[in-house]
Design a protein around this motif. Structure first.
Motif, PDB file in Angstrom:
ATOM      1  N   MET A 224       6.394  -1.870 -16.453  1.00  0.00           N
ATOM      2  CA  MET A 224       4.936  -1.640 -16.488  1.00  0.00           C
ATOM      3  C   MET A 224       4.388  -1.630 -15.069  1.00  0.00           C
ATOM      4  N   SER A 225       5.001  -2.430 -14.205  1.00  0.00           N
ATOM      5  CA  SER A 225       4.561  -2.452 -12.806  1.00  0.00           C
ATOM      6  C   SER A 225       4.763  -1.101 -12.158  1.00  0.00           C
ATOM      7  N   HIS A 226       5.912  -0.481 -12.471  1.00  0.00           N
ATOM      8  CA  HIS A 226       6.166   0.823 -11.863  1.00  0.00           C
ATOM      9  C   HIS A 226       5.188   1.865 -12.394  1.00  0.00           C
ATOM     10  N   LEU A 227       4.948   1.841 -13.699  1.00  0.00           N
ATOM     11  CA  LEU A 227       3.993   2.803 -14.285  1.00  0.00           C
ATOM     12  C   LEU A 227       2.608   2.601 -13.666  1.00  0.00           C
ATOM     13  N   TYR A 228       2.246   1.340 -13.499  1.00  0.00           N
ATOM     14  CA  TYR A 228       0.942   0.992 -12.927  1.00  0.00           C
ATOM     15  C   TYR A 228       0.838   1.527 -11.491  1.00  0.00           C
ATOM     16  N   GLY A 229       1.869   1.217 -10.688  1.00  0.00           N
ATOM     17  CA  GLY A 229       1.844   1.653  -9.282  1.00  0.00           C
ATOM     18  C   GLY A 229       1.796   3.158  -9.162  1.00  0.00           C
ATOM     19  N   LYS A 230       2.572   3.846 -10.010  1.00  0.00           N
ATOM     20  CA  LYS A 230       2.589   5.316  -9.955  1.00  0.00           C
ATOM     21  C   LYS A 230       1.223   5.879 -10.297  1.00  0.00           C
ATOM     22  N   ALA A 231       0.595   5.324 -11.349  1.00  0.00           N
ATOM     23  CA  ALA A 231      -0.704   5.835 -11.790  1.00  0.00           C
ATOM     24  C   ALA A 231      -1.795   5.579 -10.751  1.00  0.00           C
TER      25      ALA A 231
ATOM     26  N   TYR B 153       5.621  -1.953  -8.391  1.00  0.00           N
ATOM     27  CA  TYR B 153       4.237  -1.487  -8.153  1.00  0.00           C
ATOM     28  C   TYR B 153       4.206  -0.730  -6.818  1.00  0.00           C
ATOM     29  N   ILE B 154       4.750  -1.340  -5.784  1.00  0.00           N
ATOM     30  CA  ILE B 154       4.715  -0.732  -4.449  1.00  0.00           C
ATOM     31  C   ILE B 154       5.486   0.586  -4.440  1.00  0.00           C
ATOM     32  N   LYS B 155       6.654   0.592  -5.078  1.00  0.00           N
ATOM     33  CA  LYS B 155       7.444   1.832  -5.117  1.00  0.00           C
ATOM     34  C   LYS B 155       6.661   2.929  -5.824  1.00  0.00           C
ATOM     35  N   GLY B 156       5.974   2.570  -6.915  1.00  0.00           N
ATOM     36  CA  GLY B 156       5.200   3.558  -7.668  1.00  0.00           C
ATOM     37  C   GLY B 156       4.069   4.140  -6.840  1.00  0.00           C
ATOM     38  N   VAL B 157       3.405   3.293  -6.067  1.00  0.00           N
ATOM     39  CA  VAL B 157       2.304   3.781  -5.221  1.00  0.00           C
ATOM     40  C   VAL B 157       2.867   4.730  -4.170  1.00  0.00           C
ATOM     41  N   GLN B 158       3.942   4.294  -3.483  1.00  0.00           N
ATOM     42  CA  GLN B 158       4.425   5.030  -2.314  1.00  0.00           C
ATOM     43  C   GLN B 158       5.143   6.318  -2.666  1.00  0.00           C
TER      44      GLN B 158
END
Ligand code: GLC
Length: 733
Positions: A118-125, A172-177
């Motif tokens: 969920m953290s990755h989905l969150y960061g990506k979004a 989260y960070i990976k998803g954002v970046q």
């Protein structure tokens, strides 16, 4: 002659053999290695241009190099969504009309999902939204540790345990970046309260620093490869965190080999030489009105502006110092603003709403359901009373820099009406809290008595009551800039809840907050849900959980103590919290959160890692793949898990490690692995979890290294930090 020359030029032009630029601009060539581009760009820059890269040009942007076509950097809050546009030179909103966003749930809710996916989905979004809004740096996530339930900003962070926060912050960070947007992990470090945040000087042991407060930042840097990190306002051992030799040079850029940029918190820089020599890279927010008449605040007067330039010119500071900073800023620009391969992002789309709702649904924690009032079958009730200001109040505005202007925000009342029908639902506000004020407590304009009377009246003649209360984003609540003044629920809620309990037995208590709180009414309560701040989809998520469309699976990311004095930070007088106005000593040391409650044998109201489901789960006995391990081994653990109820559901299984005969003080147990396991009704599975032996080490202050004694360790599987199912002993050689 001229005719001949111009004829030649025309022929040349027609032939397409344009004159190649004399010097190949390597820094513009995206196929060149990053460090080659950085070096080439740096070699073309003047001293003034290098210094300009190291400080703000406006409230939320820093210089590029216009002459070389190197773009400026645009930054934006925050951890839960992309903040509305702010004025060039002040904190005021710019009043744009295209800067609404998806408001995602607060990070305590994300942590409460215990689900790194969920953290990755969150960061990506959220990264897609930041990208679409043309931001190069998103000023989040925050991972300061929850050591006191009074900290105004705990709602922006990921709880009390360094391992949980580390596992949840990396994706989260990976998803954002992935979007070509830099995440900015904050606030580095020890900004664990708002009171006196600008100067409080934190003293603590190396063990507490390395075992509790650094791990989530270290994971952000060494595992997620975060591109920026925000220095915090407070001091650490006598030096401001934005110009601190220990935390920035020795640890961050030394031990962790960080290659990104340190950005100050807004106004976190205090001294040119310290900022220059101790690793500060981009100074933001020092003056709040850069073009003001009095030059004092002008951007050129920032610590890393003209004063810095003078010291470089005079030789007091070597030019290599600014070359090092400028190289980091150029690397950040090439990763973001000049990254030609980045996607184009997206804003306020269905996918982002679904991510927000799923995080909220997976983060909501069912704390009590003793009479099975939940899930609610609407057909059984004629009238359902919804009571409480938090059922209708916007909880995305206010709170400080994490404030948002959401495209929409489904309130709990809207979600419940949508779910159960407007004919059944009746609403009473019950209590009023006043406007979301940043730095003063504005009392409610409503008459408290009449609000309470109306609510009791409605409750007395309803079949079911859904109470929606908790904290909110007002100052001295879950809000930046101040801490809470009490551990109690505010605005007379405890009295109201007790009154409601006298007139109706069927009450579902739903609390929205980013902090724990006292529960004097708990013994009379049958049903309690901790629903956090859910953002745009809050009301739909709450309605889906209460109606049983979604089975709750969240677990607490921090301990809910019965009373404030049960917490370690509140057990050593004011020197341990909030400090003596200049200095603060973390005297509970490594015993933060459940580490304190366990070791001091204090029963929490609800323990770290606790959360119920509408189904039940049965754990098998834990086993390890070997009896003995060496220091660089990985321990493979397994046990069965069965969904023994009649509904599909998810269970967060946890593994805690203990070293009973340690040579140093160690917490009774520490979280070392977890997994969210989805099982259909009746389904069972074998859960496999691994723990690296090196993760069982403690930080040895004498050798300044992680150390593990040859010793016996106990590894336990658990459904919470107090609900241990079984244990297995292993030996480390
Ligand atoms: C604030 C906050 C920080 C925020 C920054 C910009 O003071 O401490 O989290 O990102 O300033 O708004």
């Amino acid at each position: 002659m001229n005719k001949l020359k111009s004829l030649f030029m025309i022929l040349l032009a027609i032939s397409g053999l344009q004159a190649q630029p004399t010097v190949k601009q390597v820094y513009l060539d995206k196929n060149q290695p990053m460090e080659v581009r950085v070096k080439d760009a740096l070699s073309r820059m003047t001293l003034e241009e290098k210094v300009a890269l190291c400080h703000a040009q406006s409230k939320f942007s820093s210089h590029g190099v216009p002459r070389l076509g190197i773009p400026e950097l645009w930054m934006s809050d925050g951890p839960h969504g992309v903040r509305m546009e702010i004025m060039w030179d002040s904190w005021d909103h710019a009043g744009w009309t295209n800067d609404s966003c998806t408001a995602f749930p607060a990070l305590t809710c994300l942590a409460a999902t215990w689900n790194p996916e969920m953290s990755h989905l969150y960061g990506k979004a959220i990264g897609e939204e930041a990208r679409y809004r043309r931001k190069d740096v998103l000023l989040g996530p925050g991972v300061n540790i929850y050591r006191t339930p009074l900290n105004g900003r705990n709602f922006e962070y990921m709880g009390e345990d360094p391992y949980l926060a580390s596992r949840m912050v990396v994706p989260y960070i990976k998803g954002v970046q992935e979007n070509g947007v830099a995440a900015c992990v904050k606030h580095y470090v020890l900004n664990n309260q708002e009171k006196w945040r600008g100067h409080i000087d934190v003293e603590l042991s190396d063990r507490a620093l390395y075992e509790i407060y650094l791990p989530a930042f270290e994971a952000a840097v060494t595992e997620a490869g975060v591109w920026t990190i925000m220095g915090s306002y407070n001091k650490v051992r006598g030096q401001h965190a934005c110009e601190n030799n220990l935390t920035l040079m020795k640890i961050l850029k030394g031990e962790w080999n960080f290659d990104g940029c340190v950005i100050t918190d807004w106004g976190g820089a205090h001294n040119t030489k310290d900022a220059a020599l101790n690793g500060q890279d981009i100074e933001m927010g020092t003056g709040t009105n850069g073009f003001s008449a009095n030059k004092k605040n002008a951007y050129d007067n920032y610590f890393l502006a003209d004063p810095y330039l003078q010291m470089l010119r005079s030789g007091e500071i070597p030019v290599s110092n600014v070359d090092e900073k400028a190289s980091r800023v150029l690397r950040l620009i090439f990763r973001t603003a000049m990254n030609q391969d980045k996607p184009f992002g997206a804003l306020c789309n269905q996918e982002h709403s679904e991510v927000g709702r799923a995080v909220s649904e997976q983060g909501i924690v069912l704390l009590k359901n003793s009479t099975k009032l939940l899930p609610i079958d609407g057909s059984r009730y004629k009238t359902i009373a919804v009571i409480g200001e938090n059922a209708t109040r916007s909880l995305t505005e206010g709170g400080g820099s994490s404030e948002l202007k959401p495209k929409y925000e489904i309130s709990p009342l809207q979600g419940l009406i949508e779910k159960f029908g407007a004919d059944k639902i009746k609403y009473a506000m019950g209590y009023g809290s006043g406007a979301p004020a940043y730095d003063q407590v504005k009392s409610s304009p409503y008459n408290a008595d009449s609000l309470r009377k109306a609510a009791i009246e409605l409750a007395s003649k309803s079949d079911l009551v859904i109470y929606v209360g908790g904290l909110n984003k007002n100052t001295h609540q879950d809000c930046e800039g101040n801490d809470r003044l009490s551990y109690d629920l505010p605005f007379g809620q405890n009295e109201l809840i007790s009154e409601l309990q006298k007139v109706n037995k069927n009450i579902v208590l739903v609390m929205l907050s980013g902090n724990a709180y006292a529960m004097p009414w708990l013994s009379q309560a049958t049903t309690l849900v901790q629903a956090w701040y859910g953002g745009s989809e809050a009301g739909n998520a709450i309605a889906n959980i209460l109606s049983g469309n979604v089975n709750p699976s969240g677990k607490l990311p921090f301990t809910f103590g019965e009373k404030l004095s049960d917490y370690g930070a509140h057990s050593f007088g004011t020197i341990a919290y909030p400090g003596d106005e200049t200095k603060e000593e973390y005297r509970e040391d490594i015993l933060v959160g459940y580490r304190w409650f366990d070791t001091k044998k204090i029963n929490p109201q609800f323990p770290f890692g606790y959360g119920l489901s509408y189904t039940t789960f049965e754990y098998g006995k834990i086993s390890a793949d070997k009896k003995e391990y060496s220091a660089d081994d990985t321990i493979q653990l397994s046990f069965t898990l069965k969904n023994t109820g009649s509904r599909d559901g998810a269970e967060v299984v946890q593994v805690y490690a203990s070293e009973p005969n340690a040579s140093v003080v160690r917490p009774t147990k520490e979280l070392k692995a977890f997994k969210k396991v989805f099982l259909k009704a009746g389904e069972s599975t074998i859960v496999g979890l691994s723990v690296k032996v090196k993760d069982l080490a403690y930080f040895d202050e004498n050798s300044h290294t992680w150390h593990i004694d040859p010793s016996t360790f106990v590894l336990s599987n658990a459904s919470s930090s107090t609900d241990i199912v079984s244990s297995v002993k292993i030996k480390v050689k």
